[in-house]
Design a protein around this motif. Structure first.
Motif, short mmCIF file in Angstrom:
data_model
loop_
_atom_site.label_atom_id
_atom_site.label_comp_id
_atom_site.label_asym_id
_atom_site.label_seq_id
_atom_site.Cartn_x
_atom_site.Cartn_y
_atom_site.Cartn_z
N PHE A 87 -3.99 -17.59 -32.38
CA PHE A 87 -5.04 -17.32 -31.90
C PHE A 87 -5.54 -16.04 -32.27
O PHE A 87 -6.81 -15.69 -32.67
N ALA A 88 -4.38 -15.14 -32.41
CA ALA A 88 -4.56 -13.83 -32.87
C ALA A 88 -5.06 -13.72 -34.47
O ALA A 88 -6.11 -12.76 -34.61
N ASP A 89 -4.68 -14.69 -35.36
CA ASP A 89 -5.04 -14.50 -36.57
C ASP A 89 -6.56 -15.07 -36.76
O ASP A 89 -7.28 -14.57 -37.57
N ALA A 90 -6.93 -16.01 -35.82
CA ALA A 90 -8.15 -16.59 -36.03
C ALA A 90 -9.23 -15.56 -35.31
O ALA A 90 -10.47 -15.47 -35.99
N ILE A 91 -8.98 -14.88 -34.34
CA ILE A 91 -10.00 -13.77 -33.79
C ILE A 91 -10.04 -12.73 -34.58
O ILE A 91 -11.14 -12.13 -34.78
N GLY A 92 -8.88 -12.28 -34.94
CA GLY A 92 -8.90 -10.75 -35.91
C GLY A 92 -8.77 -9.67 -34.94
O GLY A 92 -8.19 -9.85 -33.70
N GLN A 93 -9.33 -8.56 -35.33
CA GLN A 93 -9.22 -7.44 -34.46
C GLN A 93 -9.86 -7.23 -33.20
O GLN A 93 -11.09 -7.67 -33.50
N VAL A 94 -9.35 -6.91 -32.15
CA VAL A 94 -10.07 -7.10 -30.89
C VAL A 94 -9.75 -5.80 -30.11
O VAL A 94 -8.67 -5.13 -30.46
N LYS A 95 -10.37 -5.30 -29.22
CA LYS A 95 -10.34 -4.12 -28.57
C LYS A 95 -10.26 -4.35 -27.00
O LYS A 95 -10.89 -5.25 -26.49
N PRO A 96 -9.03 -4.05 -26.11
CA PRO A 96 -8.78 -4.57 -24.84
C PRO A 96 -9.93 -3.83 -23.95
O PRO A 96 -10.38 -2.70 -24.26
N LEU A 97 -10.30 -4.55 -22.96
CA LEU A 97 -11.25 -4.24 -21.94
C LEU A 97 -10.86 -3.31 -21.16
O LEU A 97 -9.56 -3.21 -20.80
N VAL A 98 -11.56 -2.32 -20.63
CA VAL A 98 -11.04 -1.47 -19.62
C VAL A 98 -11.67 -1.74 -18.24
O VAL A 98 -12.89 -1.83 -18.15
N ILE A 99 -10.99 -1.93 -17.34
CA ILE A 99 -11.12 -2.56 -16.03
C ILE A 99 -11.55 -1.07 -15.07
O ILE A 99 -10.83 -0.33 -14.86
N ASP A 100 -12.73 -1.34 -14.54
CA ASP A 100 -13.15 0.09 -13.73
C ASP A 100 -12.48 -0.24 -12.30
O ASP A 100 -12.63 -1.21 -11.93
N THR A 101 -12.27 0.86 -11.92
CA THR A 101 -11.83 0.98 -10.47
C THR A 101 -13.05 1.02 -9.50
O THR A 101 -13.60 2.26 -9.47
N VAL A 102 -13.38 0.20 -8.58
CA VAL A 102 -14.38 0.42 -7.69
C VAL A 102 -13.85 0.52 -6.33
O VAL A 102 -13.12 -0.30 -5.98
N ARG A 103 -14.35 1.45 -5.60
CA ARG A 103 -13.98 1.81 -4.38
C ARG A 103 -14.97 0.95 -3.34
O ARG A 103 -16.31 1.37 -3.25
N LEU A 104 -14.33 0.04 -2.47
CA LEU A 104 -15.27 -0.68 -1.75
C LEU A 104 -15.33 -0.31 -0.16
O LEU A 104 -14.25 0.08 0.25
N ILE A 105 -16.39 -0.24 0.48
CA ILE A 105 -16.69 0.05 1.70
C ILE A 105 -16.95 -1.30 2.66
O ILE A 105 -18.07 -1.88 2.39
#
Length: 235
Positions: free
Chosen positions: A66-84
């Motif tokens: 899978f990695a060879d087929a996709i090539g170079q990827v950049k990991p997503l940054v998960i934002d932290t949301v404060r819920l009220i």
């Protein structure tokens, strides 16, 4: 007798020959069947021998494929949301709301001065029209063209309380989109009857007012026309 015995002997030999032929045929069929089974077993052995090397081959890791087929990827940054939780305001929000309401009430009351004496007509019914507003609006108020959206009854209140209630009413007009209000001041000792028009003149949202028609209190009340400042203006 001899002839009969000879015939029986011949018949017996014939049956024996027939039995031998059947036995030979069965033996040959059995031999052919074993030959076919041996051929099938040999064919199966050869097939297994050719397949096993393929089955025994180690396949590459699926993640690597899978990695060879996709090539170079950049990991997503998960934002932290404060819920009220809904229905519950934070202390900061409540504090801001309280300060906002206090500020607006202070602004509304700021416009009322007990020392201010406007030049109002003292002959005939009490009326006023702000500069730049069509004087015909006063006639519309007098004729009952406008019906009050909000009514404030000041009976039983002292001067200070009445001023606060009037300020709150004018503040609510923008929120409730009330274009016309009725202030029932009564007659009594004429204190509120004289003060209410003086306070209304000082407020920038009041466009005009006139003594109310009889159906809304007559000499004991005032109908005022309010300038609405947002898109909900009903005009």
């Amino acid at each position: 007798m001899f002839y009969t015995a000879l015939m029986k002997n011949r018949a017996l030999k014939s049956k024996l020959s027939s039995i031998k032929a059947k036995v030979r045929a069965n033996i040959e069929a059995t031999a052919q069947s074993k030959i076919q089974q041996n051929k099938m077993a040999e064919s199966l052995r050869k097939t297994n021998a050719s397949i096993n090397p393929v089955l025994n081959t180690v396949l590459p890791d699926e993640k690597q494929i899978f990695a060879d087929a996709i090539g170079q990827v950049k990991p997503l940054v998960i934002d932290t949301v404060r819920l009220i939780k809904r229905g519950h305001k934070s202390n900061t929000s409540l504090k801001n709301d309280q300060e906002y309401n206090k500020a607006n009430k202070a602004i509304a009351q700021f416009h009322f001065s007990d020392e201010f004496e406007p030049n109002l007509n003292k002959q005939g019914p009490m009326k006023y029209v702000r500069e730049g507003v069509d004087s015909f609006e006063v006639k519309n108020l007098r004729r009952g063209h406008y019906r009050p959206d909000l009514i404030l009854d000041l009976h039983g209140l002292d001067q200070h309380q009445a001023k606060k209630e009037l300020a709150a009413l004018l503040f609510a007009c923008q929120k409730e989109h009330a274009q016309c209000i009725c202030v029932v001041h009564g007659i009594g000792s004429h204190i509120l009857k004289n003060k209410v028009p003086h306070w209304l003149v000082q407020h920038p949202d009041v466009m005009a007012f006139h003594q109310a028609p009889l159906e809304w209190g007559g000499d004991g009340a005032i109908l005022a026309l309010i300038e609405l400042k947002d898109k909900y203006n009903r005009d």
